[in-house]
Design a protein around this motif. Sequence first.
Motif, PDB file in Angstrom:
ATOM      1  N   SER A  32     -19.444  12.453  10.728  1.00 14.57           N
ATOM      2  CA  SER A  32     -19.854  10.959  11.401  1.00 14.57           C
ATOM      3  C   SER A  32     -22.140  10.917  10.266  1.00 14.57           C
ATOM      4  N   ALA A  33     -22.446  12.255  10.744  1.00 16.10           N
ATOM      5  CA  ALA A  33     -23.679  13.079  10.587  1.00 16.10           C
ATOM      6  C   ALA A  33     -23.572  12.458   8.990  1.00 16.10           C
ATOM      7  N   ALA A  34     -23.031  13.443   8.448  1.00 14.75           N
ATOM      8  CA  ALA A  34     -22.662  12.851   6.438  1.00 14.75           C
ATOM      9  C   ALA A  34     -22.943  11.591   6.255  1.00 14.75           C
ATOM     10  N   ARG A  35     -21.917  10.742   7.214  1.00 17.02           N
ATOM     11  CA  ARG A  35     -22.172   9.269   6.627  1.00 17.02           C
ATOM     12  C   ARG A  35     -22.992   8.485   7.684  1.00 17.02           C
ATOM     13  N   SER A  36     -24.073   8.930   7.424  1.00 15.22           N
ATOM     14  CA  SER A  36     -25.273   8.459   8.041  1.00 15.22           C
ATOM     15  C   SER A  36     -26.940   9.390   6.896  1.00 15.22           C
ATOM     16  N   LEU A  37     -25.914   9.964   6.662  1.00 14.32           N
ATOM     17  CA  LEU A  37     -26.917  10.487   4.838  1.00 14.32           C
ATOM     18  C   LEU A  37     -26.295   9.157   3.836  1.00 14.32           C
ATOM     19  N   THR A  38     -25.679   8.299   4.036  1.00 12.86           N
ATOM     20  CA  THR A  38     -24.963   8.337   2.992  1.00 12.86           C
ATOM     21  C   THR A  38     -24.832   6.048   2.509  1.00 12.86           C
ATOM     22  N   THR A  39     -24.870   6.011   4.151  1.00 15.48           N
ATOM     23  CA  THR A  39     -25.063   4.647   4.430  1.00 15.48           C
ATOM     24  C   THR A  39     -26.391   3.610   4.521  1.00 15.48           C
ATOM     25  N   THR A  40     -26.379   2.498   4.532  1.00 20.74           N
ATOM     26  CA  THR A  40     -28.337   1.936   4.469  1.00 20.74           C
ATOM     27  C   THR A  40     -27.712   1.529   5.832  1.00 20.74           C
ATOM     28  N   GLU A  41     -28.608   1.015   6.303  1.00 20.72           N
ATOM     29  CA  GLU A  41     -29.049   0.349   7.218  1.00 20.72           C
ATOM     30  C   GLU A  41     -28.849  -1.200   6.588  1.00 20.72           C
ATOM     31  N   GLY A  42     -28.701  -2.418   7.089  1.00 16.74           N
ATOM     32  CA  GLY A  42     -28.210  -3.675   6.437  1.00 16.74           C
ATOM     33  C   GLY A  42     -27.096  -3.970   5.812  1.00 16.74           C
ATOM     34  N   SER A  43     -25.781  -2.541   5.133  1.00 17.77           N
ATOM     35  CA  SER A  43     -24.629  -2.588   4.725  1.00 17.77           C
ATOM     36  C   SER A  43     -24.093  -3.192   5.141  1.00 17.77           C
ATOM     37  N   GLY A 591     -31.768  14.546  19.049  1.00 21.62           N
ATOM     38  CA  GLY A 591     -31.142  13.373  17.980  1.00 21.62           C
ATOM     39  C   GLY A 591     -30.346  12.016  18.197  1.00 21.62           C
ATOM     40  N   TYR A 592     -30.208  11.137  17.206  1.00 20.51           N
ATOM     41  CA  TYR A 592     -30.479  10.302  16.954  1.00 20.51           C
ATOM     42  C   TYR A 592     -29.124   9.292  16.710  1.00 20.51           C
ATOM     43  N   ARG A 593     -28.091   8.414  17.921  1.00 19.70           N
ATOM     44  CA  ARG A 593     -26.840   8.318  17.195  1.00 19.70           C
ATOM     45  C   ARG A 593     -25.823   9.634  16.893  1.00 19.70           C
ATOM     46  N   SER A 594     -25.609   9.246  15.868  1.00 18.83           N
ATOM     47  CA  SER A 594     -24.344  10.574  14.843  1.00 18.83           C
ATOM     48  C   SER A 594     -25.180  11.777  14.525  1.00 18.83           C
ATOM     49  N   MET A 595     -26.370  11.570  14.824  1.00 22.53           N
ATOM     50  CA  MET A 595     -26.831  12.522  14.202  1.00 22.53           C
ATOM     51  C   MET A 595     -27.702  13.799  15.777  1.00 22.53           C
ATOM     52  N   ASP A 596     -27.070  14.226  15.719  1.00 22.69           N
ATOM     53  CA  ASP A 596     -27.137  15.677  16.860  1.00 22.69           C
ATOM     54  C   ASP A 596     -28.250  16.556  16.918  1.00 22.69           C
ATOM     55  N   ALA A 597     -28.651  16.972  18.153  1.00 24.64           N
ATOM     56  CA  ALA A 597     -30.232  17.757  18.094  1.00 24.64           C
ATOM     57  C   ALA A 597     -29.623  19.057  17.006  1.00 24.64           C
ATOM     58  N   ARG A 598     -27.774  19.288  16.217  1.00 23.65           N
ATOM     59  CA  ARG A 598     -27.537  20.903  16.192  1.00 23.65           C
ATOM     60  C   ARG A 598     -27.552  20.128  14.430  1.00 23.65           C
TER      61      ARG A 598
END
Length: 629
Positions: A32-43, A591-598
Amino acid sequence: MGFFPSQLTRASLSSSLARRLRRPHPAAAAASAARSLTTTEGSRPSIVHKRSVDILHDPWFNKGTAFTVTERDRLDLRGLLPPNVMNSEQQIERFMFDLKRLEVNARDGARDTNSLAKWRILNRLHDRNEIMYYKVLSENIEEYAPIVYTPTVGLVCQNYSGLFRRPRGMYFSAEDRGEMMSMVYNWPADQVDMIVVTDGSRILGLGDLGIQGIGIAIGKLDLYVAAAGINPHRVLPVMIDVGTNNEKLLKDPLYLGLQQERLDGEEYLSVIDEFMRAVFTRWPNVIVQFEDFQSKWAFKLLQRYRNTYRMFNDDVQGTAGVAIAGLLGAVRAQGRPMIDFPKQKIVVAGAGSAGIGVLNAARKTMARLLGNNESAFESARSQFWVVDALGLITEDRSDIDPEALPFARKVREADRQGLREGANLVEVVKKVKPDVLLGLSAVGGLFSNEVLEALKDSTSTRPAIFAMSNPTKNAECTPEQAFTILGDHIIFASGSPFKNVDLEDGKIGHCNQGNNMYLFPGIGLGTLLSGARIISDGMLQAAAECLAAYMKEEEVLRGVIYPSISSIRDITKEVAAAVVKEAVEEDLAEGYRSMDARELKRLSQEEIVKYVQNNMWNPVYPTLVYKND
Ligand SMILES: NC(=O)c1ccc[n+]([C@@H]2O[C@H](COP(=O)([O-])OP(=O)(O)OC[C@H]3O[C@@H](n4cnc5c(N)ncnc54)[C@H](O)[C@@H]3O)[C@@H](O)[C@H]2O)c1
Ligand SMILES: O=C(O)C[C@H](O)C(=O)O
Ligand SMILES: [Mg+2]
């Protein structure tokens, strides 16, 4: 303070077992964290729970003539719009044509009435189509920031009761005491990321404008959307109306606020406390930016809340960071290394929330460069001369403001320089021969020709003038005056935008805009995306250093110490990344959403920047999908 009923319930319900069960599997979290490095807000598509005219009247979803034919069918819009489907570029072209017509037809060029008229047009667009509004603003930020933000926003606040059409944001008043915890649920959004709150007591340099100060919270949040890419569905401008001490407004039949004297003391504090408890109960992760509170309360509220809530004071802390970046730039512009900053002699005119904020931060920065110990901190104090409405502040002053006390000159020291308590600015500049003259006094024209003439004896090779008061007419001097009297070698910055000055021999006197707009959006965005529990001094320092480092050597040597506003989105991204990094290093990031502290801890510098960028909202129309539930 800090007692949240909803958190308490949740805390008592959630055993550590339940928490463990809810936590996603590490592999799922990583994916999920990896996804938040690829999907952009608004898509992603937006789910909408309404149809037909309800959508057209909802600025969050409305696209006007840009609804496609299939979308018109899907959402029962067919026939409710002119048939010609336009793309967003065509829409903007039409809008801009209309907006520009105003300039063409204006007889006297860009006068105040002209800018106010532009504000009205933009505001109407804001009311009917948010995405288009933010696209216009982001793509023309240099032209329209001075309309929706400083300086026109000052004029808007002065006239707000007359300009008011549709409400925007929330109003909490002294009459709402005891009701705020429920009122806060009247706001339609379940998620709010950023609140900018004011009590209207010191709007720019215009004084107490009471409820009309809401314009400043709206303008700051416009920059949060345009510069930081905070989703406009998740911003909330707030006005806390505790009355006003503005005699004119107290008698004005048009005035929209409570026509009573401002609450003070414990009564005042109880209103602000109740507001803070209410918003953090409904939105535990919100960030609250305090804006334009008179200095009497600005410092007290900051101390009261900063270790409990995610909040900061923009005038005290944002301004300090921007000033530090500019002061370091002024040292570099002299061809000297930043380590020479502690040798600068700095005269500050104005010892209010902004002036004191800058003084404290500059002193700490000097101390750090000198070895970061007690004696460095003590010796840094002697680099500052502070002049307020009563003149030079020395230890001789009776009833000295405790915030200013650390900067009061010792009487013997002042004597040795031929100065005394209450000496005026011209005398101080003549005797000190400062490297820097910085104004946060709200007094237009304070740096008179006489003051600027005195600065000719500065011991610096490139004296720096920061006329930081807003709006334009409150600037301590204009760049024309400064360059004309002192020559082309000076460094000049002002809080409100001015044009560069054409000098003799085809040279240009560069006018920098030294405004906290270069930092607050990044401070807010970085705090949001790190999930930091509080906003630490370290995070603010990291933001300031990032802004200072943004400027290249050749720019600084040309006297360009702040970036152009056209790159504000890029600067904000970098500042936010620096804030995230510092929050992680200080172990404050949750952390924020799927990007947790770790996961956050594992990101490289480059990945942090990408993570920030991908979480910045862009003004593009999402596909709307109707869902009835
Ligand atoms: N450029 C920016 O980013 C930025 C940020 C924050 C504030 N500001 C501007 O700074 C100004 C001050 O804000 P504040 O919150 O500190 O206000 P404030 O009212 O708290 O403080 C004003 C200070 O100026 C002093 N002053 C008044 N007359 C003076 C004089 N003749 N000579 C010297 N000092 C004098 C007052 O004694 C007081 O100490 C406002 O105009 C505001 O718009 C600019
Ligand atoms: O609002 C601005 O333009 C800067 C600053 O916050 C101010 O109060 O003047
Ligand atoms: Mg302000």
